[in-house]
Design an enzyme around this catalytic site. Structure first.
Site, PDB file in Angstrom:
ATOM      1  N   THR A 421       0.891  -1.133   0.000  1.00 43.91           N
ATOM      2  CA  THR A 421       0.000   0.000   0.000  1.00 43.91           C
ATOM      3  C   THR A 421       0.936   1.190   0.000  1.00 43.91           C
ATOM      4  O   THR A 421       2.091   1.060  -0.374  1.00 43.91           O
ATOM      5  CB  THR A 421      -0.969  -0.081   1.196  1.00 43.91           C
ATOM      6  OG1 THR A 421      -1.898   0.957   1.076  1.00 43.91           O
ATOM      7  CG2 THR A 421      -0.305   0.054   2.521  1.00 43.91           C
ATOM      8  N   GLU A 441      -5.298  -2.253  -1.391  1.00 44.84           N
ATOM      9  CA  GLU A 441      -5.030  -3.592  -0.830  1.00 44.84           C
ATOM     10  C   GLU A 441      -3.967  -4.316  -1.638  1.00 44.84           C
ATOM     11  O   GLU A 441      -2.811  -3.995  -1.526  1.00 44.84           O
ATOM     12  CB  GLU A 441      -6.330  -4.378  -0.705  1.00 44.84           C
ATOM     13  CG  GLU A 441      -6.405  -5.702   0.018  1.00 44.84           C
ATOM     14  CD  GLU A 441      -5.215  -6.355   0.663  1.00 44.84           C
ATOM     15  OE1 GLU A 441      -4.593  -5.727   1.523  1.00 44.84           O
ATOM     16  OE2 GLU A 441      -4.931  -7.514   0.365  1.00 44.84           O
ATOM     17  N   SER A 484      -8.452  -3.459   9.255  1.00 43.64           N
ATOM     18  CA  SER A 484      -7.205  -3.019   8.619  1.00 43.64           C
ATOM     19  C   SER A 484      -6.055  -3.140   9.621  1.00 43.64           C
ATOM     20  O   SER A 484      -6.270  -3.259  10.830  1.00 43.64           O
ATOM     21  CB  SER A 484      -7.351  -1.571   8.182  1.00 43.64           C
ATOM     22  OG  SER A 484      -6.102  -1.047   7.799  1.00 43.64           O
TER      23      SER A 484
HETATM   24  N1  GLU Z   1      -5.212  -4.012   3.303  1.00 45.17           N
HETATM   25  C1  GLU Z   1      -4.164  -3.710   4.203  1.00 45.17           C
HETATM   26  C2  GLU Z   1      -4.724  -3.102   5.471  1.00 45.17           C
HETATM   27  O1  GLU Z   1      -5.723  -2.496   5.466  1.00 45.17           O
HETATM   28  C3  GLU Z   1      -3.213  -2.746   3.624  1.00 45.17           C
HETATM   29  C4  GLU Z   1      -2.553  -3.314   2.441  1.00 45.17           C
HETATM   30  C5  GLU Z   1      -1.123  -3.136   2.452  1.00 45.17           C
HETATM   31  O2  GLU Z   1      -0.525  -2.631   3.332  1.00 45.17           O
HETATM   32  O3  GLU Z   1      -0.541  -3.512   1.500  1.00 45.17           O
HETATM   33  O4  GLU Z   1      -4.148  -3.190   6.484  1.00 45.17           O
END
Ligand code: GLU
Length: 606
Positions: A421, A441, A484
């Site tokens: 991310t 994501e 998350s």
């Molecule tokens: N979907 C992850 C979250 O909300 C973040 C994705 C990522 O860090 O690559 O924690």
């Protein structure tokens, strides 16, 4: 204990910072041969005054710095930088995703947050990821992630508009302009962008609109070529003219719903690309609520983080509460990392048991951040031996801080969060601070581009647990936000911000942010050293993830305490800014992870 607290606060408030030797430029190649263009150089550490920006990308940091230079504040710069990241880091962030925006106001002294997390559509079934043909769950990658079924209602556009209204001085239109310009002019493809495209080639090729945009001529854009995205520029222009209502209502909203419910899949792909459930009503109903930040203390410092639906603030805060009980600064590296690993495993056990969207499940936030709870949880730590993992969760509804002997074994939560991310940190000349983590994501999100609009839709709904158990706090529910790990964090000393930090990395975000805080606040490293230090990530699993340099340096001694390691090439891609009492800013990004990051200050120190 008190003496130690005062010493730490004094170090951070007295401007007596020991700055690391600046890490030499380690970014993309300059002066590439032939007609390959060179991406702009990146410098991972910048020291100076008058405002600073740190992000993974040189173009995006430059956009933010320009805003600061021309009188914009931290929120103006953060939104402009984030919009630019939507152009240059389209596989990590953009209009089709979500995130968490944490803000410190120098005027009010308050830390506030916006929850721009994606939300499940009203019609999402509990068994959304079970293939109706086989009765089995879709294989995670690439099948489940490349799906309309994984797409949540995006929160990023509303986060930007809301942040600007609450704290900004510039309009959304003005804030989007530099990013639109960058998208039209194009950016120079670097090794990271090229490789991310190659890694996703199969699933990008499965979606017509994505193949057209990101696989021009059928293959990944080459390193040194210029990548333009006029479609996203036009979408930014649309939002500039009409506001983000044009995203959540009207023709664009209808196109998003159509794309999710009937993904534009190519005729010759073998991927199932299941349809999802986002409707125009879901888009119109989306809100980006204010959330009370989490608050914990570490040796007299106030640590503010992101509350549920993120597990970041609690994950980091609980581990810090446990670690605060030990004199880490007086320990050998082996002892200190042993305690870090153990505290992290405990915090992740509790995360699995209690963390989910607090609009849907009861999350005992105060208990999980209570020092008495931390005292009881610390009982499991043996200074001379690793606890058998996974460890059991604690009882956040009944605790008294008294050790009661060993508990049974716990369970390791299945970890499907991807590692990509993006994150940015901004400080302005008035002392406002923004720590903002945003994502779609998976690298490349759902792989589904809204046709003609230039942005990818997220696959954030894969962050729900797939235990399918009714008592799982992160179970799939309609209108719920998936849990998350994003951990944008701002630290205050005596009411004044001293440090802001955040990182990508899925569930490893929590351990990366925790480790950087511990390296800086307890282990005597400067901020650039803390960010560069080899990383370790224990998430209540039998093996602890660690970078090769961590294992080669500390692994031997830690193994003799009973730790086991699983090598992982890199963990996180953090950005951080430290603020000295005289206003000296140390802006820091990665020296090498994810191709290195870009830190800039308005007025460099001599
Ligand atoms: N979907 C992850 C979250 O909300 C973040 C994705 C990522 O860090 O690559 O924690």
């Amino acid at each position: 204990m008190l003496g130690r607290r005062s010493a730490l606060v004094a170090t951070l408030t007295g401007g007596a910072l020991v700055l690391a030797t600046l890490v030499p430029y380690a970014g993309a190649a300059v002066g590439a041969p032939g007609d390959r263009l060179a991406p702009p150089p990146k410098v991972p550490t910048a020291v100076g005054y008058g405002g600073a920006v740190s992000s993974v990308d040189a173009d995006a940091s430059r956009v933010g710095l320009e805003v600061l230079r021309k009188g914009g504040n931290a929120t103006d710069a953060a939104v402009a930088t984030a919009a630019a990241l939507g152009v240059t880091e389209p596989y990590s962030a953009g209009l089709g995703g979500g995130g968490f925006f944490v803000h410190y106001s120098a005027r009010t002294g308050e830390v506030e947050t916006i929850d721009g997390r994606e939300k499940a559509p009203a019609a999402m079934p509990h068994d959304a990821f079970i293939d109706p043909e086989t009765g089995e769950e879709y294989p995670f990658f690439p099948d489940m992630v490349t799906s309309g079924a994984s797409v949540g209602v995006p929160g990023t556009p509303l986060t930007w508009e809301k942040a600007l209204k609450k704290w900004g001085t510039r309009s959304l239109a003005r804030s989007l302009r530099p990013a639109a310009k960058l998208a039209r002019k194009g950016f120079i493809v670097d090794e990271t962008f090229h490789q991310q495209t190659v890694d996703n080639q199969e699933r990008f090729a499965a979606i017509d609109s994505t193949a057209e945009l990101f696989l021009p001529g059928g293959s990944a854009p080459t390193v040194g070529s210029r990548f333009r995205n006029p479609d996203v520029a036009a979408t930014y222009d649309l939002l500039a003219r009409k506001g983000v209502d044009a995203f959540y209502r009207g023709p664009l909203a209808a196109e998003i719903a159509e794309t999710v419910t009937a993904p534009p899949k190519t005729d010759d792909t073998d991927l199932p690309v299941p349809a999802g459930w986002v409707t125009t009503d879901d888009l119109a109903a989306y809100t980006a609520p204010d959330r009370e930040p989490t608050h914990s203390t570490y040796q007299g410092l106030d640590v503010y983080g992101m509350a549920p639906p993120s597990s970041g603030g609690i994950g980091v805060g609980e581990a810090l509460n446990i670690l605060e009980r030990y004199e880490l600064s007086g320990m050998s590296p082996t002892e200190a990392y042993h305690h870090l690993i153990e505290a992290s495993a405990i915090s992740f056990a509790d995360r699995g048991a209690y963390l989910g969207d607090s609009d849907h499940v009861d999350v005992p936030v105060d208990a999980l951040l209570d020092d008495t709870f931390a005292a009881e949880r610390a009982c499991g730590i043996d200074p001379a031996a690793a606890q058998p993992k996974p460890v059991a969760a604690g009882d956040a509804y009944d605790f008294d801080g008294i050790c009661e002997g060993p508990t049974g074994p716990g369970e390791t939560a299945r970890d499907t969060e991807n590692l990509e991310t993006t994150n940015l940190t901004v400080v302005d000349r008035w002392g406002d601070v923004v720590e903002y983590t945003l994502t779609i994501e998976q690298t490349g999100g759902s792989g589904i581009t809204v046709p003609g609009r230039g942005f990818l839709l997220n696959n954030e709904l894969t962050d729900f647990s797939t235990t399918y158990r009714a008592d799982d706090p992160n179970r799939i529910e309609p209108n719920k936000r998936p849990r998350s790990s994003m951990s944008p964090t701002i630290v205050l000393a005596e009411g004044r911000p001293v440090l802001a930090v955040g990182s990508p990395g899925g569930s490893t975000i929590i351990t990366t942010v925790l480790q950087i805080l511990i390296e800086r606040l307890a282990l005597g490293r400067s901020l650039p050293e803390a960010v560069a230090a080899p990383r370790v990530s224990q998430r209540n699993a039998a093996s602890t993830g660690a970078e090769p340099a961590f294992i080669s340096t500390y692994g031997g001694a830690l193994k003799s305490l009973g730790h086991r390691f699983a090598e992982t090439p890199e963990l996180g891609a953090a950005t951080a800014i430290e603020i000295g009492s005289d206003g000296l800013l140390t802006a820091t990004a990665e020296p090498w992870r994810r191709g290195g990051g870009s830190a800039l200050v308005v007025r460099p120190a001599d």
